[in-house]
Design a protein around this motif. Structure first.
Motif, PDB file in Angstrom:
ATOM      1  N   VAL A  55       0.854  -1.180   0.000  1.00 55.22           N
ATOM      2  CA  VAL A  55       0.000   0.000   0.000  1.00 55.22           C
ATOM      3  C   VAL A  55       0.895   1.236   0.000  1.00 55.22           C
ATOM      4  CG1 VAL A  55      -1.907  -1.151   1.159  1.00 55.22           C
ATOM      5  CG2 VAL A  55      -0.159   0.003   2.522  1.00 55.22           C
ATOM      6  N   SER A 113     -10.587   6.468  -0.206  1.00 58.50           N
ATOM      7  CA  SER A 113      -9.749   5.723  -1.146  1.00 58.50           C
ATOM      8  C   SER A 113     -10.636   5.070  -2.187  1.00 58.50           C
ATOM      9  CB  SER A 113      -8.910   4.658  -0.417  1.00 58.50           C
ATOM     10  OG  SER A 113      -9.755   3.672   0.155  1.00 58.50           O
ATOM     11  N   ARG A 114     -10.020   4.742  -3.325  1.00 59.95           N
ATOM     12  CA  ARG A 114     -10.727   4.075  -4.414  1.00 59.95           C
ATOM     13  C   ARG A 114      -9.761   3.124  -5.105  1.00 59.95           C
ATOM     14  NH1 ARG A 114     -15.276   4.673  -7.558  1.00 59.95           N
ATOM     15  NH2 ARG A 114     -15.123   3.961  -9.712  1.00 59.95           N
ATOM     16  N   SER A 115     -10.177   1.876  -5.213  1.00 58.26           N
ATOM     17  CA  SER A 115      -9.385   0.852  -5.897  1.00 58.26           C
ATOM     18  C   SER A 115     -10.161   0.328  -7.088  1.00 58.26           C
ATOM     19  CB  SER A 115      -9.055  -0.310  -4.942  1.00 58.26           C
ATOM     20  OG  SER A 115      -8.279   0.120  -3.862  1.00 58.26           O
ATOM     21  N   GLU A 125      -3.932   4.753   3.966  1.00 54.42           N
ATOM     22  CA  GLU A 125      -4.817   4.257   2.920  1.00 54.42           C
ATOM     23  C   GLU A 125      -5.971   3.454   3.507  1.00 54.42           C
ATOM     24  OE1 GLU A 125      -4.390   0.949  -0.574  1.00 54.42           O
ATOM     25  OE2 GLU A 125      -2.862   2.524  -0.532  1.00 54.42           O
ATOM     26  N   GLU A 180     -11.581  -6.961  -6.027  1.00 54.32           N
ATOM     27  CA  GLU A 180     -10.452  -6.056  -5.858  1.00 54.32           C
ATOM     28  C   GLU A 180     -10.863  -4.589  -5.945  1.00 54.32           C
ATOM     29  OE1 GLU A 180      -7.744  -6.983  -4.799  1.00 54.32           O
ATOM     30  OE2 GLU A 180      -7.710  -9.127  -5.201  1.00 54.32           O
ATOM     31  N   LYS A 181     -12.111  -4.327  -6.240  1.00 56.39           N
ATOM     32  CA  LYS A 181     -12.585  -2.950  -6.295  1.00 56.39           C
ATOM     33  C   LYS A 181     -13.000  -2.507  -4.897  1.00 56.39           C
ATOM     34  CE  LYS A 181     -14.270  -3.227 -11.065  1.00 56.39           C
ATOM     35  NZ  LYS A 181     -15.438  -3.066 -11.957  1.00 56.39           N
ATOM     36  N   ARG A 182     -12.450  -1.395  -4.433  1.00 52.38           N
ATOM     37  CA  ARG A 182     -12.737  -0.889  -3.104  1.00 52.38           C
ATOM     38  C   ARG A 182     -12.985   0.612  -3.167  1.00 52.38           C
ATOM     39  NH1 ARG A 182      -8.274  -0.791  -0.271  1.00 52.38           N
ATOM     40  NH2 ARG A 182      -6.790  -1.625  -1.792  1.00 52.38           N
ATOM     41  N   ASN A 183     -14.015   1.043  -2.459  1.00 57.48           N
ATOM     42  CA  ASN A 183     -14.305   2.462  -2.310  1.00 57.48           C
ATOM     43  C   ASN A 183     -14.547   2.742  -0.836  1.00 57.48           C
ATOM     44  OD1 ASN A 183     -14.375   3.253  -5.159  1.00 57.48           O
ATOM     45  ND2 ASN A 183     -16.211   1.983  -5.273  1.00 57.48           N
ATOM     46  N   THR A 225      -4.882   1.734  -6.575  1.00 61.03           N
ATOM     47  CA  THR A 225      -5.582   2.366  -5.459  1.00 61.03           C
ATOM     48  C   THR A 225      -5.122   3.803  -5.311  1.00 61.03           C
ATOM     49  OG1 THR A 225      -5.697   0.246  -4.283  1.00 61.03           O
ATOM     50  CG2 THR A 225      -6.095   2.239  -2.995  1.00 61.03           C
ATOM     51  N   SER A 245      -5.697   7.088  -2.791  1.00 65.69           N
ATOM     52  CA  SER A 245      -6.203   7.426  -1.463  1.00 65.69           C
ATOM     53  C   SER A 245      -5.743   8.817  -1.070  1.00 65.69           C
ATOM     54  CB  SER A 245      -5.736   6.402  -0.422  1.00 65.69           C
ATOM     55  OG  SER A 245      -4.316   6.346  -0.385  1.00 65.69           O
TER      56      SER A 245
END
Length: 776
Positions: free
Chosen positions: A116, A242-244, A121, A193-196, A254, A256
């Motif tokens: 990271v 953060s956004r992935s 993050e 794997e998508k993160r918000n 990612t 962040s």
């Protein structure tokens, strides 16, 4: 004419192969790089009886074949009663600390086995997003482009989760005053794997005055109690997110960022020459922007990380009649303003590559190149009859390259197990110090499935932080200081800040670690780590004004004609050599607890409103106990060759509370089941003493215990039937310093110097906490 292939006789299914494939799917595969599960080489005979294992790497596991020292499940994490990853990392300090770092650095943080851009993050991620936590030894950090002086903590996220928790927390001392409150809200959505994520919080603490704890004033003026702070009045705000997203070829990117601002106000009593209250106001702003791009978790991987940190601190402080540069100045209304602005930017490229296979696994190579730039600006002004202004600027650029090689092989006899050798080298070109080199090497030996022995050595050249070199000098007037030379508590000016005369240092660290798991089915783990470190030219900061310090650094102490203390300069100094030896042992045990099955719900009648579905984890309960003991065998500093060593285990003072405790024991036990979480933790630090020509001070040991209890209402249909608004709600309460213990200080006459009054050492003492957590 087309030749037809003869029809093959149909074979019955292979039950062994089916079982193995099923087990791998259930377990999620095996760690990469281990080489434990490999498909057999294809041969000419298509009808061979070899079992082909079709597995994949377990999601989120680190790129190493070294097993974690500790693994926590969802139930384990729930038992702590914390709300986010930052709080979880704080409570795991005993498990994640390392004796190999320079400045007690925090562990290397990974998400799903990937690097990271920085801990910020994910620091405010809710704990409900975590499926598992693995803590690994320092050697694993080499495969992620870090030095082998930090443990690694890998947060494995749940693959699909959407949560919006709101937290309200109130905590305060049992003795009253300083009731602090926090309101926090976050939103996290994970889809593969998508993160918000988006988070915000507000903290407010009114602080404490000496009048709230009946402190005896050092200068004998009780009217000062309402004009002197024990803890400042402070508040802080934060907004982050953060956004992935997925990239081609399985890569993940990612982005962040966060912005935090805060302020604190402190009262420093009266000026010595007039009844004028002295104040100190601090304002800070902190900005962060990070980017990380990681390839697919495959045998050959790469990652790019970049981050930008911005810190801005403004300090306004009223000056007394003693200034850091001229103690003979007569008092007049003056105010010093200090503005410190810091920028730190860094970018790294890390590549992990398998080179060739051996019977014990794969030889691998990790390469890293990076650049870091630091800029610091310090502006100082003094407002009086004639305003003066001083501005300084300092910058540093560091270009780095690192390579780490690992080679595993089997020992001649299978009974002796396997060994993995590793070697690493690091080059750092620092703009204000030149070329610095670090070389390390080590071995990991597995005599069997239950044993692991790790030995390593590091020879490192380093530099002091830019903050220690270039931070602005801040002088706090009328601070309470114990003067060992005169055995008295006084009010004097204390200077802090940077020291531009600091130079580079060299460090040698040797470590050997042992891990033993006596039984396969029982989850019992024993660890022992011995660390021996020696640093030449280390940067140190001395908090207590002892005779030894004054003899070594006479220019850091200013006295008047009668010998009374006027100024104590606490800025960092450089010493000739330091030596430290530690033995860290640990024991942990855990087991699953069968959860009670929920009673089937009665069908809703026509006159009864149907109850909405309630989210329950369905996971089993957990119980765990652990004990960690750090035994400091040696802790000495040689200031100069012509002076006797400072032995912090036998009479020298290293901090505000005496020398180094020989023994520090951390113990914890927790249990979680059916929504109830109970956590109890304790730390014991042995006592020390400070011996000087004019007297001895005894610092007692201290035992501190914390107790926390939490409950999730989703596990009680009876309560939710009456109070449905409590659905998706958790309450928790806790007590800190349960037995109200505090360090006590006694001189040779058995008296406590005024500087070491218990309420000055710890004005909070026993405190309580209550928290409500609602998931929308």
């Amino acid at each position: 004419m087309t030749r037809q292939r003869p029809r093959r006789e149909k074979r019955p299914p292979n039950p062994s192969g089916a079982v193995i494939r099923t087990l791998i799917v259930v377990a999620g595969g095996t760690p990469l790089w281990a080489g434990a599960v490999q498909a057999p080489e294809e041969g000419p005979d298509e009808d061979n009886d070899a079992i082909i294992v079709e597995g994949q790497a377990r999601r989120g596991f680190a790129l190493t074949d070294i097993e974690p020292e500790l693994s926590l499940t969802e139930s384990d994490i729930a038992a702590y009663g914390v709300s986010n990853l930052s709080e979880l990392l704080a409570i795991l300090q005993a498990e994640t600390s390392s004796g190999r770092g320079r400045r007690n650095e925090p562990p290397v943080v990974l998400i799903n086995g990937r690097r990271v851009s920085g801990f910020r993050e994910l620091d405010n991620y809710p704990i409900e997003t975590i499926a598992r936590v693995d803590i690994l030894p320092e050697e694993v950090s080499l495969q992620y482009g870090f030095s082998a002086n930090q443990r690694v903590i890998n947060f494995i996220l749940k693959p699909n989760v959407s949560i919006t928790p709101i937290n309200t927390r109130t905590q305060a001392p049992v003795r009253g005053g300083a009731i602090s409150n926090r309101l926090a809200v976050s939103r996290v959505v994970i889809n593969g794997e998508k993160r918000n994520s988006l988070d915000a919080f507000f903290d407010r603490s009114p602080g404490l005055l000496e009048a709230d704890r009946n402190i005896i004033p050092v200068n004998g003026r009780p009217e000062e109690q309402v004009f002197r702070s024990l803890t400042p009045d402070s508040r802080a705000w934060r907004l982050g997110g953060s956004r992935s997203t997925d990239l081609p070829a399985g890569a993940v990117a990612t982005l962040s960022g966060s912005l935090e601002t805060g302020r604190s106000n402190r009262l420093n009593g009266f000026a010595s020459a007039a009844d004028v209250p002295l104040t100190q106001n601090t304002r800070n702003r902190d900005g962060y922007l990070g980017l990380s791009v990681n390839s697919q978790l495959a045998p050959n991987t790469w990652s790019v990380t970049a981050s930008l940190d911005y810190d801005r601190i403004r300090n306004e402080i009223d000056l007394d009649d003693v200034d850091s540069l001229d103690p003979s100045l007569v008092f007049s209304p003056r105010r010093r303003q200090t503005l410190s602005v810091n920028w730190i930017g860094q970018a790294d490229l890390i590549v992990n590559r398998r080179l060739f296979s051996t019977k014990a696994g794969y030889a691998s190579l990790t390469g890293q190149v990076g650049v870091q730039t630091e800029h610091q600006r310090a502006d100082q002004s003094v407002q009086d009859d004639q305003t003066s202004f001083i501005s300084t600027r300092q910058s540093r650029q560091t270009y780095s390259a690192r390579a780490s090689f690992t080679y595993p092989f089997l020992l001649p006899s299978n009974a002796l197990g396997d060994v993995a050798l590793n070697a690493n080298i690091e080059l750092n070109q620092v703009s204000d110090f030149g070329l610095l080199t670090t070389v390390g090497y080590g071995a990991t030996w597995r005599p069997g499935t239950r044993w692991r022995i790790i030995a390593s050595a590091t020879h490192e050249e380093g530099v002091p932080d830019l903050f220690d070199v270039a931070s602005p000098v801040v002088t706090t007037p009328a601070a309470q200081v114990f003067d060992f030379s005169r055995q008295e508590s006084v009010l004097a000016a204390v200077a802090t800040g940077g020291n531009p005369a600091l130079t580079d240092d060299s460090r040698d660290v040797y470590k050997i670690g042992l891990q033993w798991k006596p039984w396969e089915k029982r989850k019992i783990t024993l660890n022992a780590d011995y660390t021996n470190s020696s640093i030449r030219g280390e940067t140190r900061q001395f908090i207590l004004l002892t005779e030894e310090f004054e003899a070594a650094f006479a220019n850091r102490v200013i006295r008047d004609e009668t010998g009374s203390l006027l100024l104590f300069d606490r800025r960092p100094v450089q010493v000739a050599q330091t030596t430290n030896q530690q033995l860290r042992t640990g024991f942990s045990w855990s087991k699953e607890v069968k959860a009670k099955r929920a009673k089937p719900r009665k069908p809703a009648s026509e006159n009864t409103r149907a109850r909405p579905p309630r989210r329950r984890s369905g996971r089993p309960g957990a119980i765990r106990a652990s004990v960690y003991h750090r035994w400091t065998l040696e802790d000495q500093v040689i200031i100069r060759d012509d002076l006797a060593p400072f032995d912090f285990l036998n009479g020298a003072a290293t901090g505000a509370f005496g020398g180094t405790p020989a023994h520090v024991v951390d113990a914890s036990v927790y249990r979680w089941n059916n929504g109830w979480g109970l956590y109890a933790g304790a730390q014991y630090r042995s006592g020390t003493q400070t011996i000087g020509p004019n007297g001895t001070l005894q610092f007692s040991g201290i035992f501190r215990a914390v107790l926390s209890l939490s409950y999730e209402f989703n596990y009680s249909d009876r309560i939710l039937d009456r109070l449905p608004f409590l659905s998706e709600t958790r309450i928790s309460t806790g007590v800190g310093n349960l037995f109200d213990d505090v360090i006590t200080v006694r001189d040779e006459a058995g008296q406590t110097p005024l500087t070491f009054q218990p309420n000055l050492i710890d004005p909070i003492r026993t405190g309580w906490r209550f928290e409500i957590r609602k998931r929308l």
